[in-house]
Design a protein around this motif. Structure first.
Motif, PDB file in Angstrom:
ATOM      1  N   ILE A   1      15.172   9.262  -3.093  1.00  0.00           N
ATOM      2  CA  ILE A   1      14.170  10.442  -2.876  1.00  0.00           C
ATOM      3  C   ILE A   1      13.357  10.345  -4.102  1.00  0.00           C
ATOM      4  CG2 ILE A   1      14.095  12.789  -2.894  1.00  0.00           C
ATOM      5  CD1 ILE A   1      16.951  12.877  -1.248  1.00  0.00           C
ATOM      6  N   PHE A   2      13.960  10.001  -5.381  1.00  0.00           N
ATOM      7  CA  PHE A   2      13.013  10.071  -6.720  1.00  0.00           C
ATOM      8  C   PHE A   2      11.679   9.086  -6.373  1.00  0.00           C
ATOM      9  CE2 PHE A   2      15.807  12.370  -9.581  1.00  0.00           C
ATOM     10  CZ  PHE A   2      14.839  12.887 -10.590  1.00  0.00           C
ATOM     11  N   TYR A   3      12.308   7.846  -5.941  1.00  0.00           N
ATOM     12  CA  TYR A   3      11.315   6.792  -5.811  1.00  0.00           C
ATOM     13  C   TYR A   3      10.023   7.050  -4.810  1.00  0.00           C
ATOM     14  CZ  TYR A   3      14.607   4.029  -8.520  1.00  0.00           C
ATOM     15  OH  TYR A   3      15.457   3.374  -9.519  1.00  0.00           O
ATOM     16  N   ILE A   4      10.646   7.714  -3.599  1.00  0.00           N
ATOM     17  CA  ILE A   4       9.732   8.112  -2.663  1.00  0.00           C
ATOM     18  C   ILE A   4       8.624   9.022  -3.275  1.00  0.00           C
ATOM     19  CG2 ILE A   4       9.331   9.244  -0.242  1.00  0.00           C
ATOM     20  CD1 ILE A   4      12.066   7.913   0.548  1.00  0.00           C
ATOM     21  N   LEU A   5       9.198  10.058  -3.918  1.00  0.00           N
ATOM     22  CA  LEU A   5       8.324  11.066  -4.486  1.00  0.00           C
ATOM     23  C   LEU A   5       7.297  10.656  -5.423  1.00  0.00           C
ATOM     24  CD1 LEU A   5      10.769  14.128  -4.626  1.00  0.00           C
ATOM     25  CD2 LEU A   5       8.953  13.697  -2.984  1.00  0.00           C
ATOM     26  N   VAL A   6       7.934   9.672  -6.183  1.00  0.00           N
ATOM     27  CA  VAL A   6       7.148   9.093  -7.405  1.00  0.00           C
ATOM     28  C   VAL A   6       5.960   8.434  -6.624  1.00  0.00           C
ATOM     29  CG1 VAL A   6       7.101   7.104  -9.101  1.00  0.00           C
ATOM     30  CG2 VAL A   6       8.658   8.805  -8.999  1.00  0.00           C
ATOM     31  N   ALA A   7       6.414   7.459  -5.619  1.00  0.00           N
ATOM     32  CA  ALA A   7       5.448   6.650  -4.758  1.00  0.00           C
ATOM     33  C   ALA A   7       4.527   7.470  -4.199  1.00  0.00           C
ATOM     34  CB  ALA A   7       5.850   5.823  -3.809  1.00  0.00           C
ATOM     35  N   ALA A   8       4.572   8.605  -3.843  1.00  0.00           N
ATOM     36  CA  ALA A   8       3.676   9.553  -3.048  1.00  0.00           C
ATOM     37  C   ALA A   8       2.801  10.200  -4.184  1.00  0.00           C
ATOM     38  CB  ALA A   8       4.455  10.694  -2.381  1.00  0.00           C
ATOM     39  N   GLY A   9       3.228  10.502  -5.130  1.00  0.00           N
ATOM     40  CA  GLY A   9       2.614  11.089  -6.151  1.00  0.00           C
ATOM     41  C   GLY A   9       1.590  10.102  -6.930  1.00  0.00           C
ATOM     42  N   ALA A  10       1.927   8.960  -6.885  1.00  0.00           N
ATOM     43  CA  ALA A  10       1.089   8.011  -7.726  1.00  0.00           C
ATOM     44  C   ALA A  10      -0.143   7.595  -6.510  1.00  0.00           C
ATOM     45  CB  ALA A  10       1.716   6.526  -7.832  1.00  0.00           C
ATOM     46  N   VAL A  11       0.273   7.203  -5.226  1.00  0.00           N
ATOM     47  CA  VAL A  11      -0.682   7.062  -4.219  1.00  0.00           C
ATOM     48  C   VAL A  11      -1.683   7.934  -3.712  1.00  0.00           C
ATOM     49  CG1 VAL A  11      -1.004   6.278  -1.782  1.00  0.00           C
ATOM     50  CG2 VAL A  11       0.698   5.114  -3.253  1.00  0.00           C
ATOM     51  N   GLY A  12      -0.959   9.315  -3.814  1.00  0.00           N
ATOM     52  CA  GLY A  12      -1.596  10.568  -3.381  1.00  0.00           C
ATOM     53  C   GLY A  12      -2.805  10.878  -4.440  1.00  0.00           C
ATOM     54  N   THR A  13      -2.625  10.657  -5.490  1.00  0.00           N
ATOM     55  CA  THR A  13      -3.656  10.934  -6.599  1.00  0.00           C
ATOM     56  C   THR A  13      -4.700  10.070  -6.726  1.00  0.00           C
ATOM     57  OG1 THR A  13      -1.915  10.291  -8.371  1.00  0.00           O
ATOM     58  CG2 THR A  13      -2.145  12.639  -7.894  1.00  0.00           C
ATOM     59  N   ILE A  14      -4.397   8.766  -7.081  1.00  0.00           N
ATOM     60  CA  ILE A  14      -5.414   7.605  -7.419  1.00  0.00           C
ATOM     61  C   ILE A  14      -5.463   6.586  -6.359  1.00  0.00           C
ATOM     62  CG2 ILE A  14      -4.932   8.136  -9.801  1.00  0.00           C
ATOM     63  CD1 ILE A  14      -3.725   5.201  -9.958  1.00  0.00           C
ATOM     64  N   GLY A  15      -4.808   6.846  -5.459  1.00  0.00           N
ATOM     65  CA  GLY A  15      -4.782   5.981  -4.221  1.00  0.00           C
ATOM     66  C   GLY A  15      -3.820   4.722  -4.598  1.00  0.00           C
TER      67      GLY A  15
ATOM     68  N   PHE B   1      -3.255   8.214   1.917  1.00  0.00           N
ATOM     69  CA  PHE B   1      -2.160   7.489   2.676  1.00  0.00           C
ATOM     70  C   PHE B   1      -2.791   6.654   3.844  1.00  0.00           C
ATOM     71  CE2 PHE B   1      -0.181  10.746   0.269  1.00  0.00           C
ATOM     72  CZ  PHE B   1       0.818  10.061  -0.285  1.00  0.00           C
ATOM     73  N   ASN B   2      -3.928   6.588   3.885  1.00  0.00           N
ATOM     74  CA  ASN B   2      -4.383   6.167   5.342  1.00  0.00           C
ATOM     75  C   ASN B   2      -5.301   4.878   4.846  1.00  0.00           C
ATOM     76  OD1 ASN B   2      -4.965   5.844   8.062  1.00  0.00           O
ATOM     77  ND2 ASN B   2      -6.744   6.956   7.825  1.00  0.00           N
TER      78      ASN B   2
ATOM     79  N   GLY C   1       0.845  -1.355   0.019  1.00  0.00           N
ATOM     80  CA  GLY C   1      -0.032  -0.009  -0.091  1.00  0.00           C
ATOM     81  C   GLY C   1       0.888   1.140   0.005  1.00  0.00           C
ATOM     82  N   PRO C   2       0.428   2.302   0.547  1.00  0.00           N
ATOM     83  CA  PRO C   2       1.281   3.624   0.682  1.00  0.00           C
ATOM     84  C   PRO C   2       2.552   3.288   1.386  1.00  0.00           C
ATOM     85  CG  PRO C   2      -0.797   3.944   1.294  1.00  0.00           C
ATOM     86  CD  PRO C   2      -0.957   2.557   1.365  1.00  0.00           C
ATOM     87  N   GLY C   3       2.840   2.249   2.169  1.00  0.00           N
ATOM     88  CA  GLY C   3       3.928   1.860   2.713  1.00  0.00           C
ATOM     89  C   GLY C   3       5.085   1.538   1.788  1.00  0.00           C
ATOM     90  N   LEU C   4       4.684   1.792   0.366  1.00  0.00           N
ATOM     91  CA  LEU C   4       5.730   1.403  -0.594  1.00  0.00           C
ATOM     92  C   LEU C   4       6.868   2.343  -0.300  1.00  0.00           C
ATOM     93  CD1 LEU C   4       6.589   0.249  -3.425  1.00  0.00           C
ATOM     94  CD2 LEU C   4       4.908   2.014  -4.315  1.00  0.00           C
ATOM     95  N   MET C   5       6.470   3.859  -0.136  1.00  0.00           N
ATOM     96  CA  MET C   5       7.508   4.720   0.220  1.00  0.00           C
ATOM     97  C   MET C   5       8.590   4.136   1.442  1.00  0.00           C
ATOM     98  SD  MET C   5       4.681   7.717   0.502  1.00  0.00           S
ATOM     99  CE  MET C   5       5.810   8.991   0.801  1.00  0.00           C
ATOM    100  N   LEU C   6       7.937   3.763   2.305  1.00  0.00           N
ATOM    101  CA  LEU C   6       8.847   2.951   3.413  1.00  0.00           C
ATOM    102  C   LEU C   6       9.832   1.951   2.770  1.00  0.00           C
ATOM    103  CD1 LEU C   6      10.169   2.778   6.115  1.00  0.00           C
ATOM    104  CD2 LEU C   6       8.261   1.301   6.723  1.00  0.00           C
ATOM    105  N   ALA C   7       9.216   1.086   1.811  1.00  0.00           N
ATOM    106  CA  ALA C   7      10.042  -0.216   1.119  1.00  0.00           C
ATOM    107  C   ALA C   7      11.238   0.424   0.304  1.00  0.00           C
ATOM    108  CB  ALA C   7       8.835  -0.754   0.369  1.00  0.00           C
TER     109      ALA C   7
END
Length: 525
Positions: free
Chosen positions: A277-291, A215-216, A55-61
């Protein structure tokens, strides 16, 4: 004893010392080189599989995988700078732990490169069918031609991934006839990839669709999914570790680096941090927009990425637009939030860039295979060079067919997990090799020395084991089974025909070229 044959380090270093490479790379150049090597397939292809696991924990991964890569990269840098010859971890193991363990490393690398090339072929297929055919030509391949039986997000009825099969065979053919990449073209492709990801981050994070509530829960499957489950943030880290593969190319540039003791760690750690950092921001953008919440099974556990159950769920209309169901995740996200044109451009970037990654992986695999054959551990006929094309065409053809078949029938997430198992084993062995050489040969010249090896070495070993045991059980079990098959082949064929066992040390320094042959006083049995 079957661990008695160790290739003399002096013979290997004699070959390395024949090179006279100019030290010209600074810290900034090395960092940029690293970014270009690392950013590629994983982020374009595995975002969906990672989201289904964590899930959104992809950023931590991404943070967990990046941390393991940093300590592994430092170990790799010391030994690559010290022994800059062909064969990679296979050669390093041969010089420190003996022929049999070196064989297991080389055998694992053969699996890693081949399966990784299959995974990239499947990823390319998703962008080809989704962007090129659907978006530009309004044409859709039937399900039975566009997906393997268990392809992630594919509709039921998938039989064969024809585009993946075709691209793998096409790249194999190019390698066989001797076509090589142009450095300028490759640089352009790297620039396209970085530009595409930067545009993705900017458009998604500033989009009106971006909602922090998406993200929740942040860790719907927890941090640890359990041994062999392959889920949770750590399970996702074990999968998206694939997104960092390529940093070892930075390590091998150590002997061409000015002031390597300072610049190599800056280049390695700097490129890995920037990519993380690139990857975290990409994951954040993907999750934050369409879940990016995973699709849960009836027991409250995410369906396995790439499973038939998940494919069935993704075929339902209510899940069709989910991030975890897309075969071209980043382009899909941009289309969902109204940037179809940019999404298509990103799809084209992946479509253009990924075949070059397949080529590099296939070349790397055949190089390892070639060195093992020239050492006598594999049939030497495999190392035959075509009289016209000047390439090891037999091993290239065999590899290409295996890669194409795997790409045609297996899902990308499962392929990446299997490839990661081989990679983690190789890095594990490199860390051991570095520590053994420090102990046995403390006075050998080392252009770069790992700072705090007494801590970094064990951390690398622990990190590789940690990620390995958080891969899905099916992927985990492939490595010991593959190793057992290799052991049978080694004792039935390789050990008796080994050049080292027959009293000849042969160090190969190029696919078609230089070799150093030294006699040994007494052949080992």
């Amino acid at each position: 004893m079957f661990l008695d044959r160790i290739k003399p380090l002096d013979a290997i270093l004699a070959t390395a010392q024949k090179k006279s490479l100019h030290r010209s790379l600074g810290a900034v150049q090395l960092t940029l080189f690293g970014i270009g090597c690392i950013i590629g397939t994983g982020i374009f292809v595995l975002t969906s599989a990672g989201a289904q696991k964590a899930g959104p924990g992809l950023m931590l991964a991404f943070v967990i995988a990046g941390a393991v890569c940093i300590v592994a990269a430092l170990c790799y840098a010391e030994i690559a700078a010290m022994i800059p010859v062909a064969g990679s971890a296979y050669t390093y193991s041969y010089a420190t732990m003996g022929e049999f363990l070196a064989w297991t490393v080389g055998w694992a690398l053969v699996l890693e490169y081949a399966i990784a090339a299959s995974a990239v072929s499947v990823g390319w297929s998703g962008y080809f069918t989704g962007t090129i055919l659907n978006e530009f030509f309004g044409f859709s391949l039937p399900a039975w031609l566009s997906a393997g039986p268990l392809a992630l997000g594919g509709a039921e009825g998938g039989l064969i991934n024809l585009p993946a099969l075709v691209i793998a065979l096409l790249v194999t053919w190019l390698l066989m006839i001797g076509t090589t990449e142009s450095a300028r073209v490759n640089a352009v492709l790297v620039a396209i990839k970085i530009t595409a990801l930067t545009a993705f981050i900017g458009l998604t994070l500033t989009s009106a669709y971006f909602d922090p509530d998406k993200f929740n829960p942040f860790l719907p499957a927890g941090i640890f999914g359990g041994f062999g489950s392959g889920i949770g943030a750590v399970g996702a880290a074990a999968t998206i570790f694939f997104a960092y593969v390529g940093f070892d190319a930075v390590s091998t540039a150590a002997e061409e680096t000015k002031n390597p003791q300072r610049n190599v760690p800056i280049g390695l750690v700097g490129s890995l941090l920037i990519c993380t950092i690139f990857y975290i921001l990409v994951a954040a953008g993907a999750v934050g927009t369409i879940g990016g919440q995973p699709i849960m099974g009836p027991n409250g556990i995410p369906f396995p990425a790439g499973s038939e159950e998940l494919a069935r769920q993704c075929a339902m209309p209510e899940y069709a637009g989910q991030l975890v169901c897309s075969n071209e995740a980043l382009a899909h996200v941009l289309r969902q939030i109204g940037f179809s044109g940019v999404g298509n451009m990103l799809g084209i970037a992946a479509f253009l860039a990924l075949p070059s990654v397949i080529l590099i992986l296939l070349f790397g695999q055949t190089r390892i295979f070639f060195v093992m054959a020239r050492d006598g551990l594999l049939p030497e006929k495999l190392a035959a060079v075509h009289p016209k094309w000047k390439t090891p065409y037999i091993v290239t053809a065999i590899t290409g067919v295996v890669v194409a078949i795997a790409a045609a029938f297996l899902p990308v997430g499962a392929l990446a997990d299997i490839a990661n198992a081989g990679t983690l084993y190789a890095f594990f062995m490199v860390a051991i090799a570095v520590m053994l050489l420090r102990s046995r040969e403390p006075n050998r010249e080392r252009p770069f020395r790992v700072p705090g090896l007494i801590i970094v070495g064990p951390l690398t070993i622990a990190g590789c084991l940690f990620l390995f045991f958080n891969l899905p059980f099916d992927a985990m079990i492939v490595l010991p089974v593959w190793t057992a098959i290799g052991a049978v082949f080694y004792f039935a064929y390789g050990r008796g025909r080994s050049h080292l066992g027959r009293g000849i040390v042969e160090v190969v320094d190029d696919v078609a070229g230089h070799e150093t042959m030294l006699p040994i006083d007494e052949p080992k049995n």
